[in-house]
Design a protein around this motif. Structure first.
Motif, PDB file in Angstrom:
ATOM      1  N   ALA A 122      29.892  86.687  10.925  1.00 18.95           N
ATOM      2  CA  ALA A 122      30.060  85.515  10.055  1.00 18.95           C
ATOM      3  C   ALA A 122      29.304  85.713   8.748  1.00 18.95           C
ATOM      4  O   ALA A 122      29.797  85.341   7.668  1.00 18.95           O
ATOM      5  CB  ALA A 122      29.570  84.263  10.771  1.00 18.95           C
ATOM      6  N   HIS A 125      33.574  81.549  15.969  1.00 14.30           N
ATOM      7  CA  HIS A 125      33.027  80.835  17.130  1.00 14.30           C
ATOM      8  C   HIS A 125      33.127  81.795  18.319  1.00 14.30           C
ATOM      9  O   HIS A 125      34.076  81.773  19.087  1.00 14.30           O
ATOM     10  CB  HIS A 125      33.802  79.543  17.379  1.00 14.30           C
ATOM     11  CG  HIS A 125      33.085  78.577  18.282  1.00 14.30           C
ATOM     12  ND1 HIS A 125      33.695  77.478  18.824  1.00 14.30           N
ATOM     13  CD2 HIS A 125      31.800  78.541  18.737  1.00 14.30           C
ATOM     14  CE1 HIS A 125      32.829  76.814  19.566  1.00 14.30           C
ATOM     15  NE2 HIS A 125      31.676  77.452  19.527  1.00 14.30           N
ATOM     16  N   ASP A 129      32.989  73.157   6.456  1.00 14.44           N
ATOM     17  CA  ASP A 129      34.235  73.739   6.955  1.00 14.44           C
ATOM     18  C   ASP A 129      34.156  74.153   8.421  1.00 14.44           C
ATOM     19  O   ASP A 129      35.011  73.779   9.229  1.00 14.44           O
ATOM     20  CB  ASP A 129      34.617  74.961   6.106  1.00 14.44           C
ATOM     21  CG  ASP A 129      34.819  74.620   4.643  1.00 14.44           C
ATOM     22  OD1 ASP A 129      35.166  73.452   4.353  1.00 14.44           O
ATOM     23  OD2 ASP A 129      34.616  75.498   3.787  1.00 14.44           O
ATOM     24  N   TYR A 130      33.137  74.933   8.771  1.00 10.58           N
ATOM     25  CA  TYR A 130      33.062  75.512  10.106  1.00 10.58           C
ATOM     26  C   TYR A 130      32.812  74.444  11.171  1.00 10.58           C
ATOM     27  O   TYR A 130      33.513  74.393  12.196  1.00 10.58           O
ATOM     28  CB  TYR A 130      31.956  76.569  10.136  1.00 10.58           C
ATOM     29  CG  TYR A 130      31.743  77.243  11.467  1.00 10.58           C
ATOM     30  CD1 TYR A 130      32.639  78.200  11.932  1.00 10.58           C
ATOM     31  CD2 TYR A 130      30.637  76.936  12.253  1.00 10.58           C
ATOM     32  CE1 TYR A 130      32.434  78.834  13.151  1.00 10.58           C
ATOM     33  CE2 TYR A 130      30.425  77.559  13.467  1.00 10.58           C
ATOM     34  CZ  TYR A 130      31.324  78.507  13.911  1.00 10.58           C
ATOM     35  OH  TYR A 130      31.118  79.135  15.118  1.00 10.58           O
ATOM     36  N   THR A 142      21.636  79.222   9.201  1.00 12.19           N
ATOM     37  CA  THR A 142      22.645  78.708   8.277  1.00 12.19           C
ATOM     38  C   THR A 142      22.030  77.686   7.333  1.00 12.19           C
ATOM     39  O   THR A 142      21.067  76.994   7.674  1.00 12.19           O
ATOM     40  CB  THR A 142      23.796  78.061   9.052  1.00 12.19           C
ATOM     41  OG1 THR A 142      23.276  77.002   9.860  1.00 12.19           O
ATOM     42  CG2 THR A 142      24.482  79.084   9.941  1.00 12.19           C
ATOM     43  N   TYR A 192      29.407  76.172   5.239  1.00 12.53           N
ATOM     44  CA  TYR A 192      29.349  76.290   6.700  1.00 12.53           C
ATOM     45  C   TYR A 192      29.397  74.906   7.339  1.00 12.53           C
ATOM     46  O   TYR A 192      30.103  74.677   8.331  1.00 12.53           O
ATOM     47  CB  TYR A 192      28.064  77.013   7.101  1.00 12.53           C
ATOM     48  CG  TYR A 192      27.886  77.244   8.582  1.00 12.53           C
ATOM     49  CD1 TYR A 192      28.435  78.366   9.198  1.00 12.53           C
ATOM     50  CD2 TYR A 192      27.161  76.354   9.363  1.00 12.53           C
ATOM     51  CE1 TYR A 192      28.261  78.595  10.551  1.00 12.53           C
ATOM     52  CE2 TYR A 192      26.983  76.568  10.720  1.00 12.53           C
ATOM     53  CZ  TYR A 192      27.536  77.689  11.311  1.00 12.53           C
ATOM     54  OH  TYR A 192      27.366  77.916  12.651  1.00 12.53           O
ATOM     55  N   VAL A 204      38.570  78.979  16.768  1.00 12.63           N
ATOM     56  CA  VAL A 204      37.934  78.877  15.458  1.00 12.63           C
ATOM     57  C   VAL A 204      37.277  80.211  15.128  1.00 12.63           C
ATOM     58  O   VAL A 204      36.526  80.768  15.934  1.00 12.63           O
ATOM     59  CB  VAL A 204      36.893  77.748  15.440  1.00 12.63           C
ATOM     60  CG1 VAL A 204      36.138  77.732  14.111  1.00 12.63           C
ATOM     61  CG2 VAL A 204      37.568  76.395  15.675  1.00 12.63           C
ATOM     62  N   LYS A 205      37.578  80.728  13.964  1.00 13.44           N
ATOM     63  CA  LYS A 205      37.033  82.021  13.563  1.00 13.44           C
ATOM     64  C   LYS A 205      35.510  81.962  13.485  1.00 13.44           C
ATOM     65  O   LYS A 205      34.947  80.995  12.966  1.00 13.44           O
ATOM     66  CB  LYS A 205      37.604  82.422  12.201  1.00 13.44           C
ATOM     67  CG  LYS A 205      37.365  83.894  11.856  1.00 13.44           C
ATOM     68  CD  LYS A 205      38.127  84.299  10.612  1.00 13.44           C
ATOM     69  CE  LYS A 205      37.954  85.788  10.348  1.00 13.44           C
ATOM     70  NZ  LYS A 205      38.694  86.209   9.121  1.00 13.44           N
ATOM     71  N   ASN A 238      24.135  81.585  13.405  1.00 17.60           N
ATOM     72  CA  ASN A 238      25.380  82.303  13.678  1.00 17.60           C
ATOM     73  C   ASN A 238      25.122  83.806  13.586  1.00 17.60           C
ATOM     74  O   ASN A 238      23.997  84.237  13.331  1.00 17.60           O
ATOM     75  CB  ASN A 238      26.512  81.866  12.754  1.00 17.60           C
ATOM     76  CG  ASN A 238      27.853  81.845  13.485  1.00 17.60           C
ATOM     77  OD1 ASN A 238      28.233  82.830  14.117  1.00 17.60           O
ATOM     78  ND2 ASN A 238      28.564  80.725  13.396  1.00 17.60           N
ATOM     79  N   GLY A 293      28.618  76.603  19.037  1.00 15.71           N
ATOM     80  CA  GLY A 293      28.736  76.966  17.633  1.00 15.71           C
ATOM     81  C   GLY A 293      28.164  78.348  17.487  1.00 15.71           C
ATOM     82  O   GLY A 293      28.555  79.128  16.612  1.00 15.71           O
ATOM     83  N   TRP A 323      26.761  81.458   3.516  1.00 10.12           N
ATOM     84  CA  TRP A 323      26.393  80.538   4.592  1.00 10.12           C
ATOM     85  C   TRP A 323      24.912  80.629   4.961  1.00 10.12           C
ATOM     86  O   TRP A 323      24.383  79.758   5.643  1.00 10.12           O
ATOM     87  CB  TRP A 323      27.225  80.833   5.843  1.00 10.12           C
ATOM     88  CG  TRP A 323      28.640  80.321   5.777  1.00 10.12           C
ATOM     89  CD1 TRP A 323      29.220  79.634   4.762  1.00 10.12           C
ATOM     90  CD2 TRP A 323      29.635  80.463   6.796  1.00 10.12           C
ATOM     91  NE1 TRP A 323      30.525  79.339   5.063  1.00 10.12           N
ATOM     92  CE2 TRP A 323      30.811  79.839   6.318  1.00 10.12           C
ATOM     93  CE3 TRP A 323      29.663  81.061   8.048  1.00 10.12           C
ATOM     94  CZ2 TRP A 323      31.983  79.790   7.062  1.00 10.12           C
ATOM     95  CZ3 TRP A 323      30.834  81.013   8.789  1.00 10.12           C
ATOM     96  CH2 TRP A 323      31.990  80.379   8.299  1.00 10.12           C
ATOM     97  N   HIS A 333      30.876  85.640   5.132  1.00  7.57           N
ATOM     98  CA  HIS A 333      30.431  84.485   4.343  1.00  7.57           C
ATOM     99  C   HIS A 333      28.939  84.593   4.056  1.00  7.57           C
ATOM    100  O   HIS A 333      28.126  83.846   4.629  1.00  7.57           O
ATOM    101  CB  HIS A 333      30.724  83.177   5.090  1.00  7.57           C
ATOM    102  CG  HIS A 333      32.175  82.848   5.209  1.00  7.57           C
ATOM    103  ND1 HIS A 333      32.893  82.289   4.182  1.00  7.57           N
ATOM    104  CD2 HIS A 333      33.046  83.021   6.242  1.00  7.57           C
ATOM    105  CE1 HIS A 333      34.151  82.104   4.566  1.00  7.57           C
ATOM    106  NE2 HIS A 333      34.275  82.546   5.807  1.00  7.57           N
TER     107      HIS A 333
END
Length: 750
Positions: free
Chosen positions: A159, A120, A196-197, A187, A193, A117-118, A155, A108, A166, A163
């Motif tokens: 990211a 990641h 969705d993530y 986070t 986060y 996955v965006k 993260n 992650g 997050w 976002h």
């Protein structure tokens, strides 16, 4: 159903016939063992009570697969492992250790497979390699299951830029970054986060790989509640309050169930579980967590300098047993050097690692061995590998005896999770560590007294759960709701006994102070003022003369003195009739010319005792457990030991006699019973790591089995020996000649 009748058939001191050990057991300590009087199993008044009737047999193959897991392995992947890791060597090692399941990093923070996955992020050395996929394939080829391990707690800046919602934020609005690597931000669990993530990664992994379940490391928080001032958290109650704890637990359960449903989208027997542990504090409400968790991941990897007592892992196991109703719990033993400072790529001492694994087993959890990184193919430091392989191979020989069904303890310690997590200590001694010190004190006293005990969660006080216990102990369980107080009343009215101390029940479940103790009517106490601390000398307790002329059991061991040590803090109590101990208020310690009490004799009780039928209650006015832990004062230990013995009517389910500091667990198993003995008699038991083994012995065990049970054999699993034993009138007696680090006496019945 368990009830007081079949658990406590001898609670009114019915005689127990006891026979001596055979001549083969005499002389182990240089003397023969004399037969004590009937009903008195050790000559000190302790009395043996029968174990309960056994549970119905079960078919292990009918259990969910995770409950059949007996050994767990993990090499925590690093970014550089994608460059150098020899996957076959990794898989061969864990297979040689006979592990059933391995944790493999998805993550992650850094993807160990070609994730789409965006945000990641692929590691610098991943390139086109699918390291995660290689590990899954190698494990499956060798018959090992796979946990997909994720880390949703951190993260990167890209990211955050896309976002900003997050991130966790401070009160001034600034972002909370990692304390070690400022490139990473923390986070927020109340942000999208987590909604969705994290699900996106789970669904991608499910679509590509044959994994058996999913796990999140680093979430939820352990031991304390998060403090965040982001836009979502600003709408919540303040962190550290009971209201916030409820919202926090609701969010944990919501996400847990969401992730569990995603895990099951591919396999019906897959599931999700998360980072847990935190011992008695936990994070989310452990009662609610026990309802939703299929697997409790106790992330207590080793001792730290803030929590230096050797029994930290066993304590966690008792917490798990209090809330899981037989579901699987695993404790992570770090093979690397835990502590501060630490070395995550260097092995700790073999003796320390083995003890942590042994505590895991003894307390009913599944052993789990863990190292970080596969540098130079599979580790620059390889010392840990033989430790894990040898230990796991030994357990594999004895799985039937090491798989527990239920604890045989007859004393329950109410852990008071809300008190542990939210109560700040009394006004006279505010401290974040207050309840930690209290817990360590009662734990140490119970070990030294060799009591068989369980932890009991304050939200699990139903009569059917409490029926097995002769006595409950409440070590300053300050927060209790009205309904919890009522449950305790019902327990006492049914014949149970209670010991409580200091501010127990002085606050409700919302941490609102009551005008008087919630248990005042039950315990016969009433507060006469607020908590009083120490300025100089702590208070003492005066031994009052007995009306009967006979010494009370609470005063055993005290002679040639009218005073004994009190505690650092106390809640003054209103006078009661014929107090056993009264308070000598504290006074200055320096200068010595003034070190004497202005009022050497008062009518303020230091202890309040009541007895009604089979029930006994004892209230200690001071914070005796914590003060004992801080000082090690022998008066406090003696008073605690005497009080526990008195409220439990001196009843024992297992009597263990011998020298040394031993932690004991007694379990019902499918073959019969297993008594685990952990030897903490070591100069490093309270600091550092165990560097050597200091054997103790002999240890003499006595236990009374249910009617109709016959003993086929007794085996010492570590020693590889079968000691002689005596079994007559359902009483089993045998000796363990020596305990090195750990011994398991496995009793097979027929």
């Amino acid at each position: 159903m368990l009830n007081r009748r079949n658990f406590l058939k001898t609670s009114l001191r019915a005689g127990v016939g006891v026979v001596p050990l055979s001549s083969a057991l005499k002389g182990l300590d240089g003397s023969s063992l004399e037969t004590p009087p009937a009903g008195d199993i050790d000559g000190s008044g302790a009395e043996l009570v029968s174990l309960p009737q056994r549970l119905a047999p079960i078919d292990p193959s009918a259990l969910p697969w995770e409950r059949r897991i007996r050994r767990i392995g993990q090499t925590n992947l690093t970014e550089y492992d994608a460059e150098v890791m020899n996957v076959d060597e990794w898989a061969d090692y864990w297979h040689s250790a006979q592990v059933d399941i391995v944790f493999v990093s998805v993550t992650g923070i850094l993807a160990f497979y070609p994730s789409k996955v965006k945000f990641h992020r692929h590691g610098r050395f991943l390139r086109e390699r699918d390291l995660f996929g290689e590990c899954v394939g190698a494990a499956k080829k060798r018959g090992m299951r796979v946990v997909a391990r994720m880390s949703p707690d951190l993260n990167w800046a890209d990211a955050l830029q896309a976002h900003p919602e997050w991130a966790m934020r401070r009160q001034d609005g600034s972002v909370v970054h990692s304390g070690e690597d400022p490139r990473l931000f923390q986070t927020c669990m109340f942000s999208a986060y987590m909604d969705d993530y994290v699900p996106a990664i789970m669904r991608e992994v499910n679509s590509l790989y044959d994994v058996d379940c999913f796990y999140t490391n680093g979430w939820p928080p352990l031991g304390s509640l998060p403090v965040c001032y982001c836009s979502a958290c600003s709408k919540l109650p303040p962190s550290g309050t009971p209201a916030y704890w409820h919202v926090f637990t609701d969010r944990v359960v919501e996400l847990w169930q969401k992730y569990d449903a995603i895990a099951k989208e591919k396999k019906h027997d897959s599931f999700f579980f998360a980072n847990s542990g935190g011992n008695v504090r936990g994070g989310p409400n452990l009662d609610r967590l026990g309802e939703v968790a299929q697997w409790f991941q106790a992330d207590n990897q080793g001792r730290t300098y803030d929590d230096a007592a050797i029994w930290g892992c066993s304590l966690q196991g008792r917490v798990c047993n209090a809330v899981l109703d037989g579901k699987v719990a695993a404790n992570v033993t770090a093979a690397y050097s835990t502590g501060n400072p630490g070395w995550r790529n260097v092995s700790k001492s073999a003796a320390e690692a083995r003890m942590w694994l042994s505590e895991t087993l003894a307390s009913g959890m599944v052993p789990y061995f863990h190292f970080v990184g596969a540098e130079n193919g599979f580790g620059e430091d390889r010392r840990w590998q033989q430790v894990g392989r040898d230990y796991f191979r030994w357990t594999a020989q004895h799985d039937a005896h090491l798989t527990t069904r239920r604890s045989m303890a007859n004393i329950g310690v109410v852990i008071g999770q809300s008190t542990q997590l939210l109560y700040p200590g009394p006004a006279s001694a505010r401290s974040r560590t207050y309840m930690h010190e209290t817990t360590q004190g009662i734990y140490d006293a119970l070990l030294k007294g060799r009591f068989a005990f369980d932890f009991v969660h304050e939200d699990r006080l139903e009569p059917e759960r409490l029926a097995k216990y002769r006595a409950l102990l409440l070590p300053n369980v300050a927060m209790l709701s009205d309904s919890q107080c009522q449950r305790l009343r019902e327990y006492v009215h049914q014949g149970g006994s209670l010991m409580a101390s200091f501010e127990t029940s002085l606050y409700d479940e919302n941490l609102s102070a009551r005008a008087d103790f919630g248990l005042r009517d039950l315990m016969g106490v009433s507060k006469a003022g607020d908590a009083i601390g120490t300025n100089g000398n702590a208070y003492s307790a005066r031994i009052e003369p007995s009306n009967s002329g006979q010494q009370h059991d609470l005063l055993r061991g005290f002679s040639d003195t009218d005073w004994i040590a009190g505690a650092q803090n106390r809640v003054p109590l209103k006078p009661v009739a014929s107090p056993l101990l009264t308070v000598v208020p504290g006074f200055v310690r320096y200068p010595p010319e003034l070190a004497y009490p202005e009022h050497p004799h008062t009518n303020e009780p230091a202890v309040v005792l009541q007895e009604s039928g089979a029930s006994r209650t004892a209230w200690i006015a001071g914070d005796i457990e914590r003060t004992y832990w801080l000082t090690g004062h022998g008066d406090l230990l003696q008073l605690l030991d005497n009080t526990i013995r008195w409220v439990s009517h001196e009843e024992r389910v297992v009597q263990l006699e011998g020298a040394g500091l031993i932690e004991m667990f007694c379990w019902e198993t499918s073959p019969g019973y297993a008594v685990h003995l952990l030897n903490y008699t070591n100069a490093s038991a309270q600091h550092g790591w165990l560097q050597s083994v200091e054997p103790v012995g002999p240890q003499k065990l006595t236990m009374k089995l249910p009617l109709g049970i016959r003993v086929k054999s007794v085996e010492l699993l570590h020693a590889g020996e079968s000691p002689s034993f005596e079994f007559d009138n359902q009483v089993l007696r045998f000796a363990v000649p020596s305990v090195e680090e750990y011994e398991v006496a496995a009793i097979t019945i027929g």
